[in-house]
Design a protein around this motif. Structure first.
Motif, PDB file in Angstrom:
ATOM      1  N   LEU A 205      23.960  32.646 -33.623  1.00 50.00           N
ATOM      2  CA  LEU A 205      22.864  32.277 -34.514  1.00 50.00           C
ATOM      3  C   LEU A 205      23.381  32.037 -35.925  1.00 50.00           C
ATOM      4  CD1 LEU A 205      19.717  32.042 -34.548  1.00 50.00           C
ATOM      5  CD2 LEU A 205      19.691  34.414 -35.342  1.00 50.00           C
ATOM      6  N   ASP A 206      22.984  30.902 -36.508  1.00 59.18           N
ATOM      7  CA  ASP A 206      23.361  30.632 -37.890  1.00 59.18           C
ATOM      8  C   ASP A 206      22.934  31.802 -38.766  1.00 59.18           C
ATOM      9  OD1 ASP A 206      24.521  28.168 -37.429  1.00 59.18           O
ATOM     10  OD2 ASP A 206      22.650  27.078 -37.680  1.00 59.18           O
ATOM     11  N   SER A 207      23.837  32.228 -39.642  1.00 56.44           N
ATOM     12  CA  SER A 207      23.560  33.399 -40.471  1.00 56.44           C
ATOM     13  C   SER A 207      22.299  33.210 -41.311  1.00 56.44           C
ATOM     14  CB  SER A 207      24.757  33.715 -41.373  1.00 56.44           C
ATOM     15  OG  SER A 207      25.086  32.598 -42.180  1.00 56.44           O
ATOM     16  N   GLY A 208      21.976  31.960 -41.671  1.00 54.18           N
ATOM     17  CA  GLY A 208      20.770  31.702 -42.441  1.00 54.18           C
ATOM     18  C   GLY A 208      19.493  31.956 -41.665  1.00 54.18           C
ATOM     19  N   ASP A 209      19.606  32.049 -40.323  1.00 52.93           N
ATOM     20  CA  ASP A 209      18.431  32.300 -39.477  1.00 52.93           C
ATOM     21  C   ASP A 209      18.375  33.740 -38.966  1.00 52.93           C
ATOM     22  OD1 ASP A 209      17.475  29.688 -39.639  1.00 52.93           O
ATOM     23  OD2 ASP A 209      18.749  29.009 -37.990  1.00 52.93           O
ATOM     24  N   GLN A 210      19.162  34.631 -39.547  1.00 52.89           N
ATOM     25  CA  GLN A 210      19.257  35.977 -38.991  1.00 52.89           C
ATOM     26  C   GLN A 210      17.948  36.756 -39.062  1.00 52.89           C
ATOM     27  OE1 GLN A 210      22.193  37.306 -42.389  1.00 52.89           O
ATOM     28  NE2 GLN A 210      21.448  39.122 -41.328  1.00 52.89           N
ATOM     29  N   THR A 211      17.011  36.337 -39.910  1.00 58.29           N
ATOM     30  CA  THR A 211      15.713  37.012 -39.932  1.00 58.29           C
ATOM     31  C   THR A 211      14.934  36.780 -38.631  1.00 58.29           C
ATOM     32  OG1 THR A 211      14.760  35.079 -41.053  1.00 58.29           O
ATOM     33  CG2 THR A 211      15.497  36.900 -42.450  1.00 58.29           C
ATOM     34  N   LEU A 212      15.332  35.771 -37.843  1.00 61.12           N
ATOM     35  CA  LEU A 212      14.685  35.523 -36.555  1.00 61.12           C
ATOM     36  C   LEU A 212      15.068  36.568 -35.517  1.00 61.12           C
ATOM     37  CD1 LEU A 212      15.252  31.664 -36.153  1.00 61.12           C
ATOM     38  CD2 LEU A 212      13.233  32.822 -37.044  1.00 61.12           C
ATOM     39  N   ALA A 213      16.218  37.197 -35.704  1.00 62.17           N
ATOM     40  CA  ALA A 213      16.784  38.073 -34.677  1.00 62.17           C
ATOM     41  C   ALA A 213      16.547  39.535 -35.033  1.00 62.17           C
ATOM     42  CB  ALA A 213      18.275  37.802 -34.508  1.00 62.17           C
ATOM     43  N   LYS A 214      15.546  40.105 -34.424  1.00 60.47           N
ATOM     44  CA  LYS A 214      15.260  41.529 -34.600  1.00 60.47           C
ATOM     45  C   LYS A 214      15.258  42.195 -33.233  1.00 60.47           C
ATOM     46  CE  LYS A 214      12.528  40.857 -38.797  1.00 60.47           C
ATOM     47  NZ  LYS A 214      11.199  41.034 -39.451  1.00 60.47           N
ATOM     48  N   LYS A 215      15.950  43.307 -33.148  1.00 56.87           N
ATOM     49  CA  LYS A 215      16.076  44.002 -31.867  1.00 56.87           C
ATOM     50  C   LYS A 215      14.702  44.359 -31.311  1.00 56.87           C
ATOM     51  CE  LYS A 215      19.018  47.534 -29.764  1.00 56.87           C
ATOM     52  NZ  LYS A 215      20.032  48.570 -30.026  1.00 56.87           N
ATOM     53  N   GLY A 216      14.502  44.054 -30.028  1.00 58.21           N
ATOM     54  CA  GLY A 216      13.241  44.348 -29.368  1.00 58.21           C
ATOM     55  C   GLY A 216      12.246  43.212 -29.370  1.00 58.21           C
ATOM     56  N   VAL A 217      12.513  42.142 -30.148  1.00 56.03           N
ATOM     57  CA  VAL A 217      11.592  41.009 -30.220  1.00 56.03           C
ATOM     58  C   VAL A 217      11.675  40.179 -28.936  1.00 56.03           C
ATOM     59  CG1 VAL A 217      11.135  38.828 -31.406  1.00 56.03           C
ATOM     60  CG2 VAL A 217      11.578  40.895 -32.736  1.00 56.03           C
ATOM     61  N   LYS A 218      10.530  39.741 -28.445  1.00 57.16           N
ATOM     62  CA  LYS A 218      10.484  38.941 -27.223  1.00 57.16           C
ATOM     63  C   LYS A 218      10.749  37.473 -27.540  1.00 57.16           C
ATOM     64  CE  LYS A 218       7.256  42.027 -24.855  1.00 57.16           C
ATOM     65  NZ  LYS A 218       5.918  42.151 -24.209  1.00 57.16           N
ATOM     66  N   VAL A 219      11.421  36.788 -26.614  1.00 57.52           N
ATOM     67  CA  VAL A 219      11.733  35.369 -26.758  1.00 57.52           C
ATOM     68  C   VAL A 219      11.481  34.677 -25.423  1.00 57.52           C
ATOM     69  CG1 VAL A 219      13.476  35.804 -28.526  1.00 57.52           C
ATOM     70  CG2 VAL A 219      14.164  35.685 -26.122  1.00 57.52           C
ATOM     71  N   ARG A 241      30.580  35.835 -38.714  1.00 55.74           N
ATOM     72  CA  ARG A 241      31.915  35.301 -38.444  1.00 55.74           C
ATOM     73  C   ARG A 241      31.860  33.777 -38.423  1.00 55.74           C
ATOM     74  NH1 ARG A 241      32.370  33.633 -33.160  1.00 55.74           N
ATOM     75  NH2 ARG A 241      30.722  34.317 -31.751  1.00 55.74           N
ATOM     76  N   ARG A 242      32.999  33.153 -38.502  1.00 53.00           N
ATOM     77  CA  ARG A 242      33.092  31.692 -38.464  1.00 53.00           C
ATOM     78  C   ARG A 242      33.246  31.222 -37.016  1.00 53.00           C
ATOM     79  NH1 ARG A 242      31.324  28.717 -42.355  1.00 53.00           N
ATOM     80  NH2 ARG A 242      32.852  27.084 -41.932  1.00 53.00           N
ATOM     81  N   SER A 243      32.490  30.192 -36.658  1.00 54.65           N
ATOM     82  CA  SER A 243      32.591  29.594 -35.333  1.00 54.65           C
ATOM     83  C   SER A 243      32.299  28.109 -35.460  1.00 54.65           C
ATOM     84  CB  SER A 243      31.595  30.254 -34.369  1.00 54.65           C
ATOM     85  OG  SER A 243      31.606  29.607 -33.111  1.00 54.65           O
ATOM     86  N   ARG A 246      30.815  26.950 -38.647  1.00 58.49           N
ATOM     87  CA  ARG A 246      29.524  27.575 -38.966  1.00 58.49           C
ATOM     88  C   ARG A 246      29.734  29.061 -39.186  1.00 58.49           C
ATOM     89  NH1 ARG A 246      26.957  27.257 -33.714  1.00 58.49           N
ATOM     90  NH2 ARG A 246      25.138  28.211 -34.675  1.00 58.49           N
ATOM     91  N   THR A 247      28.877  29.652 -39.994  1.00 56.92           N
ATOM     92  CA  THR A 247      28.858  31.103 -40.147  1.00 56.92           C
ATOM     93  C   THR A 247      27.733  31.637 -39.272  1.00 56.92           C
ATOM     94  OG1 THR A 247      29.655  30.934 -42.422  1.00 56.92           O
ATOM     95  CG2 THR A 247      28.675  33.022 -41.762  1.00 56.92           C
ATOM     96  N   VAL A 248      28.090  32.491 -38.309  1.00 59.64           N
ATOM     97  CA  VAL A 248      27.117  32.912 -37.300  1.00 59.64           C
ATOM     98  C   VAL A 248      27.129  34.428 -37.135  1.00 59.64           C
ATOM     99  CG1 VAL A 248      27.396  30.740 -36.038  1.00 59.64           C
ATOM    100  CG2 VAL A 248      28.776  32.725 -35.387  1.00 59.64           C
ATOM    101  N   ILE A 249      26.048  34.914 -36.521  1.00 60.67           N
ATOM    102  CA  ILE A 249      26.007  36.285 -36.030  1.00 60.67           C
ATOM    103  C   ILE A 249      25.744  36.224 -34.534  1.00 60.67           C
ATOM    104  CG2 ILE A 249      25.253  37.318 -38.207  1.00 60.67           C
ATOM    105  CD1 ILE A 249      22.427  37.398 -37.048  1.00 60.67           C
ATOM    106  N   ASP A 250      26.271  37.183 -33.794  1.00 62.92           N
ATOM    107  CA  ASP A 250      26.111  37.210 -32.341  1.00 62.92           C
ATOM    108  C   ASP A 250      24.818  37.927 -31.966  1.00 62.92           C
ATOM    109  OD1 ASP A 250      28.586  35.925 -31.547  1.00 62.92           O
ATOM    110  OD2 ASP A 250      29.595  37.711 -32.320  1.00 62.92           O
ATOM    111  N   VAL A 251      24.047  37.297 -31.095  1.00 65.21           N
ATOM    112  CA  VAL A 251      22.786  37.853 -30.620  1.00 65.21           C
ATOM    113  C   VAL A 251      22.806  37.850 -29.099  1.00 65.21           C
ATOM    114  CG1 VAL A 251      20.276  37.574 -30.560  1.00 65.21           C
ATOM    115  CG2 VAL A 251      21.543  37.032 -32.654  1.00 65.21           C
TER     116      VAL A 251
END
Length: 339
Positions: A205-219, A241-243, A246-251
């Protein structure tokens, strides 16, 4: 005065004038289909890409040394009591447990949870009828080991070490084979990459979108072939991290049911919630018409008459769009193009 024309079903159906009220004069026309303006809570969503994979990936090494004489096929499942590979025709067997086999287990060894772990597996595999599962390596344990070794084609030493057994928490799926039949291996060399049997979705996930990723949230996840499945965010990375520039976080997302596809690293689309709009008017996205002068409008259907109403569009989610505009109310019919 500027005129704006909108075409539906091959005919001009409405005209707007700058000096008017912003609503077209009703005209007689036909629409392909209709929907109803609803009042509802609307989830504002964003779709991101991910990959369907397996959880718990790990690299396996063994204490065995020699020539590899058998390896499993990639994608195969290995369960308790079965061979992970064979070296000099001697199997390296999978047993269940969380504690690595860090020392040889034999008569005279000090008591410990690793002994209990071995005895639990021997009993589960049908060995040691008189064996008491505890922390002590007894004579009954010794006899059970010898019986197991005989059935596995191993020397009957009564001792178990990391050339014979690998302890893992559960059955595994072989993701990658790191050696070949006929190859030579040494103690500590990586031989396999394996994973758990549970499917999950991994998203960078793009680091700028990290507010979308909250533990327990349904998708909602769209799988290969159009199959859709519900999921829940179970892990969110804390380090960016860089990928691929892009700067991303793992979800990581756990699915609520087992998908039909067996593919690994299959591309998927994940619909993630970015916000909630409460008690808004909404129409299907397909009902929105792009206006020549910019913005959007909708066709209000009143019996055999249609009028074009400019609207302001807000949030999007689940195929619906939030709208505001003059004279709009719940229950009004709107035109929707055919497929």
């Amino acid at each position: 005065m500027t005129l704006l024309a909108v075409v539906a079903a091959g005919a001009v159906i409405a005209v707007l004038a700058d000096g008017g009220a912003g609503v077209a004069t009703p005209v007689r026309a036909q629409v392909a289909d209709t929907a109803v303006i609803t009042r509802q809570d609307l989830l504002d969503t964003k779709t991101v890409t991910g990959a369907l994979t397996y959880s718990g990936q790990r690299r396996l090494t063994t204490g065995a040394a020699g020539t590899v004489t058998s390896v499993p096929a990639e994608g195969s499942v290995v369960r308790r009591g079965r061979s992970l590979l064979k070296v000099d025709r001697r199997p390296v067997t999978l047993m269940y447990g969380t504690l690595p086999l860090y020392r040889p287990l034999r008569r005279g060894v000090s008591d410990g949870p690793d002994v209990r772990q071995l005895e639990r597996n021997l009993r589960a595999l049908g060995y040691g009828k008189d064996l008491t599962v505890d922390d002590h390596f007894s004579y009954a344990t010794y006899l059970a080991v010898r019986e197991w070794q005989q059935d596995r084609g191993l020397p009957k030493t009564g001792q178990v070490d990391d050339t014979q057994v690998l302890f893992l928490p559960s059955a595994v799926r072989v993701t990658e084979v790191k050696t070949v039949v006929g190859g030579r291996i040494a103690p500590g060399q990586q031989v396999l990459t394996v994973s758990d049997l549970n499917r999950l979705v991994h998203v960078e996930l793009d680091s700028g979108d990290q507010t979308l990723a909250k533990k327990g949230v349904k998708v909602t996840v769209e799988l290969p072939g159009g199959e859709k499945a519900a999921g829940k965010i179970t892990e969110v990375g804390t380090v960016a991290r860089r990928s691929r520039d892009r700067t991303v976080i793992d979800v990581e997302i756990t699915l609520t049911r087992k998908p039909k596809t067996k593919l690994d690293r299959a591309p998927v689309e994940v619909e993630m919630v970015s916000g909630r709009r409460k008690n808004v008017l909404a129409v299907p996205v397909e009902a929105l018409l792009a206006l020549r002068e910019g913005g959007f409008g909708i066709e209000i259907v009143e019996g055999s008459l249609i009028r074009l109403v400019p609207v302001k569009v807000g949030a999007f989610g689940s195929g619906m769009a939030e709208i505001t505009g003059d004279g709009l109310s719940e229950g009004m019919k709107v035109g929707v193009p055919s497929e």
